[in-house]
Each structure stands twice: as C-alpha cells, then as structure tokens.
Design an enzyme around this catalytic site. Structure first.
Site, PDB file in Angstrom:
ATOM      1  N   HIS A   1       6.677 -23.280 -26.883  1.00 46.34           N
ATOM      2  CA  HIS A   1       6.007 -22.061 -26.285  1.00 46.34           C
ATOM      3  C   HIS A   1       6.629 -21.918 -24.777  1.00 46.34           C
ATOM      4  O   HIS A   1       6.580 -20.702 -24.271  1.00 46.34           O
ATOM      5  CB  HIS A   1       4.625 -22.316 -26.224  1.00 46.34           C
TER       6      HIS A   1
ATOM      7  N   SER B   1      -0.390 -27.008 -19.717  1.00 50.46           N
ATOM      8  CA  SER B   1       0.278 -28.004 -20.513  1.00 50.46           C
ATOM      9  C   SER B   1       1.846 -27.965 -20.233  1.00 50.46           C
ATOM     10  O   SER B   1       2.528 -29.191 -20.229  1.00 50.46           O
ATOM     11  CB  SER B   1       0.119 -27.739 -21.961  1.00 50.46           C
ATOM     12  N   GLU B   2       2.572 -27.021 -19.889  1.00 51.84           N
ATOM     13  CA  GLU B   2       3.689 -27.018 -19.558  1.00 51.84           C
ATOM     14  C   GLU B   2       4.066 -25.809 -18.187  1.00 51.84           C
ATOM     15  O   GLU B   2       3.484 -24.778 -18.182  1.00 51.84           O
ATOM     16  CB  GLU B   2       4.877 -26.526 -20.739  1.00 51.84           C
ATOM     17  N   THR B   3       4.950 -26.173 -17.392  1.00 52.53           N
ATOM     18  CA  THR B   3       5.613 -25.233 -16.530  1.00 52.53           C
ATOM     19  C   THR B   3       7.126 -25.221 -16.489  1.00 52.53           C
ATOM     20  O   THR B   3       7.708 -26.146 -16.682  1.00 52.53           O
ATOM     21  CB  THR B   3       5.176 -25.609 -15.065  1.00 52.53           C
TER      22      THR B   3
END
Length: 309
Positions: free
Chosen positions: A82, A51-53
């Site tokens: 997060h 979902s995120e990097t």
C-alpha cells in the site's frame, strides 16, 4: 515554536476510491537540500502512527528514479504494497502535467509504476523474488484462534511459508469459508517465530500470518477475501505485499506455464476499512514467475507541513 526544517506531507487512504476506507498512509517529501537520518525517519513514522510512512527523496535530475524509504512503527521495510500504490497515485496526481509513469527505487529494487488518470488506478510491476520455503509453519499458529473458529473444521498440520522479496514473508493460511475467516480474533493472534527456519540467506525482517478464503473462481479472475493479523501491527486493513505473496503462491501451485492469472483480493471488511487489491501474475515458460503486477487506487485525505527541530 516552529522548527528550523519544514517538510510537506500528505495522508491517503489506499486500495480504495472512498474516503475513510482502505489502508492509511503518510507520505513525507524530502527536498534535495534536506537529508534525514534513518532514525529521524523512524521517529516521524511513530509520530504519524500509521502502519507505514513513506519518505520520497526528490530526484537530482529529470531521469533519476525517485528513492523511496518505507517505515513501519518499528522498522524499515524493503517493500510494502500500500505504500507503493499510494506513492504512485500521489506523485502522479499532484504533478503538473499529470505523470503516467514513475520509477521508484526501493530497498528491494527498482519498481516500474504506471498511472491511468481516467480510472485513477496505479499499477506497479514489483521487483519480486518469490520463495517457497522448505520449512512450513506448524498448526499451533492457530491454537489461539481455535476457541473462536466454528467447530468441526479439519486443519492441516502445517502451512506454507512464502517470501515475495527478501525481508517480507507470510504464512498463508486457507480458511474453509467466510464464516471462519470472519470469526478470527485479532486480539488473540499469536506471533510467528519461524525466521530461523527459513531457507538459508532468507531470514526475514517481517513475518506474519495471512488468512484467506477464495470466494469466486472463473477462468479470468479469482476473488479472495483476506485478513492479516500480527501482534506488533494489529490487524492491517489492506496488505499489498501479503496479497502479492498469496497470488504468486496460488499461481505457482495451480497455474500453467506461460499464462497470466488475475486476482481481486478484498481485505479490511471485518474492521470497517474495506479495500480492494488487484494482482496479476504471469508465469514463465519454465514455471517461475515472469511478472508480478500490483494495482489499486488511493484517495487524498490531508496535506500539511511537518516541522522538525
């Protein structure tokens, strides 16, 4: 064939102390001698498919804040919960000697981060700019869920729309109980298209519904179970930005000036990736938010080398 550039990376499970729980995060370290275009970072984020990097730029001096860029599969974000907690845990755990304080420079502003090596808990005093918008989301956001929700519930005609910073906005939808919350179907989630109705100058780059129910309330702690579902993201296991938004909203709506309120928000239970998000909100004497602190833990899962052409 090995590429001409190699970058170290790590993956973590965030907002949990157990492997295979919480929210997955990829972290890519960028040495000072490597400069990547934002488009390349976006492609790397799609390669990891989390979902995120996060991309951490090494400081050029000992006193410089670490610049952090956060990407979803489709866009860059000014702030996300997060990725911040995972980055703080990772930076402090791999440093020798271990760090206890790190400042991160985000698109939303500078963040003061702290880490306790004994509890392995990171906390971030986030650069908030909380806004309760005049426009509210209509009840039809629930239309796609009504066939899965328990019968007999009376729903309000509209729901609050709240931003934690410019670019991150959530529609906060209170559910009557855990049964109603658990019955939501992420495959039937309707997108939110209210960006043009936000207060002037606050048009959001990301906007999603955040469902919640309060499970326990004491003078010292409010416990909440939540879910975040959005068509382009799917269901997110643990959404720190949404949890921060919800805690800020509840404190502003029900709190007293000058007091601090603590929230423990459990998310990801229904999808088998449970995590726990901690938020503390301190209200100023003028009733605005004086301090917003997000906290959580993270588990290192993998480390490796990313090769670029």
């Amino acid at each position: 064939m090995v590429g001409s550039k190699s970058l170290k990376f790590a993956t973590l499970d965030v907002f949990t102390s157990s492997a295979f729980q919480g929210n997955q995060l990829a972290i890519v370290n960028l040495p000072g001698n490597i400069n990547l275009e934002q488009d390349t970072k976006q492609r790397i984020a799609r390669e990891f498919n989390f979902s995120e990097t996060v991309f951490i730029h090494d400081p050029t001096s000992d006193n410089e804040d670490r610049r952090v860029d956060i990407f979803t599969l489709t866009q860059e974000l000014p702030f996300a919960g997060h990725p911040v907690i995972g980055t703080l845990c990772h930076l402090c755990q791999v440093s020798d000697p271990p760090l206890r304080k790190v400042n991160l420079s985000l698109k939303a502003g500078t963040l003061v981060g702290r880490y306790d090596p004994e509890t392995r808990l990171a906390e971030a005093e986030i650069p908030h700019d909380v806004r309760l918008h005049q426009a509210r989301a209509p009840r039809d956001i629930l239309d796609c869920q009504l066939n899965t929700l328990p019968a007999g519930n009376q729903w309000p005609n509209e729901f609050p729309v709240v931003s934690v910073v410019k670019g991150m906005t959530f529609v906060l939808i209170a559910m009557p109980d855990l049964a109603a919350l658990s019955s939501l179907d992420p495959l039937n989630q309707k997108g939110v298209h209210e960006q043009d109705k936000l207060d002037e100058g606050w048009q959001s780059s990301f906007m999603a519904p955040y469902y919640y129910t309060i499970t326990e309330q004491t003078p010292s702690l409010i416990r909440i179970r939540s879910r975040m579902m959005e068509p382009t993201v799917g269901e997110d296991p643990c959404t720190g930005s949404a949890a921060s938004t919800l805690a800020a909203y509840l404190a502003l709506e029900h709190g007293q000036p000058g007091r601090t309120y603590a929230y423990s928000i459990e998310q990801g239970v229904e999808m088998g990736r449970a995590g726990e998000i901690h938020v503390k909100v301190t209200l100023g004497q003028s009733r605005g938010i004086e301090k917003l602190v997000l906290a959580g833990s993270a588990v290192l899962m993998t480390q490796g080398v990313l090769y670029l052409p």
